[in-house]
Write a protein that holds these residues in place. Structure first.
Motif, PDB file in Angstrom:
ATOM      1  N   GLU A 113       6.384 -11.080  -1.798  1.00  0.00           N
ATOM      2  CA  GLU A 113       5.168 -11.237  -1.231  1.00  0.00           C
ATOM      3  C   GLU A 113       4.917 -11.032  -0.027  1.00  0.00           C
ATOM      4  O   GLU A 113       3.788 -10.575   0.328  1.00  0.00           O
ATOM      5  N   MET A 114       5.691 -11.541   0.717  1.00  0.00           N
ATOM      6  CA  MET A 114       5.599 -11.219   2.223  1.00  0.00           C
ATOM      7  C   MET A 114       5.702  -9.604   2.638  1.00  0.00           C
ATOM      8  O   MET A 114       5.260  -9.329   3.450  1.00  0.00           O
ATOM      9  N   LYS A 115       6.787  -9.203   1.941  1.00  0.00           N
ATOM     10  CA  LYS A 115       6.921  -7.666   2.026  1.00  0.00           C
ATOM     11  C   LYS A 115       5.726  -7.129   1.829  1.00  0.00           C
ATOM     12  O   LYS A 115       5.070  -5.979   2.501  1.00  0.00           O
ATOM     13  N   GLU A 116       4.827  -7.321   0.612  1.00  0.00           N
ATOM     14  CA  GLU A 116       3.572  -6.679   0.176  1.00  0.00           C
ATOM     15  C   GLU A 116       2.457  -6.831   1.198  1.00  0.00           C
ATOM     16  O   GLU A 116       1.608  -6.037   1.273  1.00  0.00           O
ATOM     17  N   GLN A 117       2.444  -8.172   1.863  1.00  0.00           N
ATOM     18  CA  GLN A 117       1.242  -8.482   2.797  1.00  0.00           C
ATOM     19  C   GLN A 117       1.396  -7.796   4.053  1.00  0.00           C
ATOM     20  O   GLN A 117       0.589  -7.561   4.675  1.00  0.00           O
ATOM     21  N   ARG A 118       2.707  -7.206   4.313  1.00  0.00           N
ATOM     22  CA  ARG A 118       2.840  -6.538   5.634  1.00  0.00           C
ATOM     23  C   ARG A 118       2.377  -5.224   5.718  1.00  0.00           C
ATOM     24  O   ARG A 118       2.136  -4.245   4.796  1.00  0.00           O
TER      25      ARG A 118
END
Length: 120
Positions: A115-120
């Protein structure tokens, strides 16, 4: 892995059974009577019998001496106190068209990273 609580619970039960089965001229041996014979307080015997207090090795020998019992005969066998390690509950996670199966905590961490990667 040894389940310490189970070890002392079983040991306490066996000491209680020895005490309750031991006849004195006054009748069945009391906790206070046993305590006096092994230089402890009655409450210590109560706690030992409940498994709430660990028995010192020298006290265990004194208790066995009072009942003319062998220490090895009252100690629980390893199989009685071994705690099997529980396997973590497995969970499935779908990502990128694939299904991954792993312990729930592991998948939660992976999902958070993704999720952190997708938000970047």
């Amino acid at each position: 892995m040894i389940n310490e609580a189970r070890l002392y619970q079983l040991l306490g039960e066996r000491i209680r059974k020895l005490r309750e089965g031991f006849e004195t001229p006054e009748g069945r041996m009391t906790q206070a009577g046993l305590a006096a014979m092994v230089d402890l307080e009655r409450t210590s015997i109560t706690n030992i019998e409940k498994g709430a207090q660990k028995v010192s090795l020298h006290v265990l020998y004194k208790i066995c001496e009072v009942f003319d019992a062998n220490v090895l005969d009252i100690l629980p066998r390893p199989a009685e106190v071994v705690q099997e390690k529980a396997l973590p509950e497995m969970t499935a996670l779908e990502f990128g068209g694939k299904t991954y199966v792993a312990p729930q905590k592991t998948l939660q961490k992976i999902a958070a990273i993704l999720e952190m990667k997708e938000q970047r």
